[in-house]
Design a protein around this motif. Structure first.
Motif, PDB file in Angstrom:
ATOM      1  N   UNK A   1     128.113  40.424  29.976  1.00 44.29           N
ATOM      2  CA  UNK A   1     127.970  41.689  29.573  1.00 44.29           C
ATOM      3  C   UNK A   1     128.204  42.825  30.996  1.00 44.29           C
ATOM      4  N   UNK A   2     128.261  43.786  30.589  1.00 46.38           N
ATOM      5  CA  UNK A   2     128.547  44.916  31.589  1.00 46.38           C
ATOM      6  C   UNK A   2     127.116  45.328  32.063  1.00 46.38           C
ATOM      7  N   UNK A   3     127.251  45.223  33.452  1.00 50.39           N
ATOM      8  CA  UNK A   3     126.000  45.723  34.130  1.00 50.39           C
ATOM      9  C   UNK A   3     125.881  47.107  34.463  1.00 50.39           C
ATOM     10  N   UNK A   4     126.970  47.727  34.773  1.00 56.59           N
ATOM     11  CA  UNK A   4     127.158  49.392  35.218  1.00 56.59           C
ATOM     12  C   UNK A   4     127.888  50.017  34.004  1.00 56.59           C
ATOM     13  N   UNK A   5     127.020  50.945  33.695  1.00 60.90           N
ATOM     14  CA  UNK A   5     127.827  51.575  32.498  1.00 60.90           C
ATOM     15  C   UNK A   5     128.805  52.597  32.952  1.00 60.90           C
ATOM     16  N   UNK A   6     129.696  52.983  32.019  1.00 61.96           N
ATOM     17  CA  UNK A   6     131.037  53.736  32.626  1.00 61.96           C
ATOM     18  C   UNK A   6     130.615  55.292  33.178  1.00 61.96           C
ATOM     19  N   UNK A   7     130.830  55.791  33.835  1.00 61.21           N
ATOM     20  CA  UNK A   7     130.555  57.002  34.586  1.00 61.21           C
ATOM     21  C   UNK A   7     129.764  56.900  35.684  1.00 61.21           C
ATOM     22  N   UNK A   8     129.067  55.660  35.893  1.00 61.22           N
ATOM     23  CA  UNK A   8     128.268  55.346  37.161  1.00 61.22           C
ATOM     24  C   UNK A   8     128.987  54.895  38.271  1.00 61.22           C
TER      25      UNK A   8
END
Length: 175
Positions: A104-111
């Protein structure tokens, strides 16, 4: 005497009953409960969520490495602000872990991953940082600074013990 009133007044007082007010408050609360979760996330909320996701991912990797006696690597790509997890095979090749949580993605887009400090390697603010997790868990302390706009969160992972904290702001960690 059609226009004349007698001793008793026929006046009605205007106002709302308690029941009417309760119904209106209930309808407003119901509407807010439906609308508020659908509003777009704020930058600060996404940043805090990313920091917590990253912290839980580090805790999980640490625990998995200790329990399974396998070696995992957390790759942080600072330029692209992405993460991925790899498991080391017995021959030393990186492979995709079988556990879905690790994909899974740990850091969201834009961060943005602003910088990472890993033990004696110092602060890295560009390129890729690889954080190893061995059979004894995390070997070095790790500090990861996340940023969205002017807001910062700091994820701190302590060696041997699995403790990971999330702190608001840009926190400097001294050894």
């Amino acid at each position: 005497m059609a226009g004349k009133q007698t001793g008793k007044s026929c006046r009605r007082e205007a106002g709302f009953t308690l029941l009417e007010l309760m119904v209106v408050v209930f309808i407003i609360a119901l509407a807010a409960g439906i609308v508020l979760p659908r509003l777009p996330d704020t930058e600060g909320t996404r940043l805090k969520s990313s920091a917590r996701n990253l912290a839980s991912g580090i805790r999980f990797l640490n625990d998995q490495a200790i329990i399974t006696k396998k070696v995992y690597r957390l790759h942080l790509e600072l330029g692209e602000n992405t993460t991925h997890i790899a498991e080391l095979s017995p021959t030393g090749e990186e492979m995709q872990p079988q556990d879905q949580f690790m994909g899974r993605r740990l850091v969201e887009e834009g961060i943005d991953i602003e910088d990472v400090s890993v033990g004696s390697r110092g602060v890295v603010n560009e390129g890729e940082v690889v954080i190893p997790f061995g059979p004894a868990g995390l070997g070095d302390g790790v500090t990861i600074h996340l940023k969205a706009g002017k807001v910062h969160f700091t994820v701190i992972a302590y060696p041997s013990g699995g403790k990971v904290t999330v702190q608001e702001g840009y926190q400097e960690v001294t050894s």
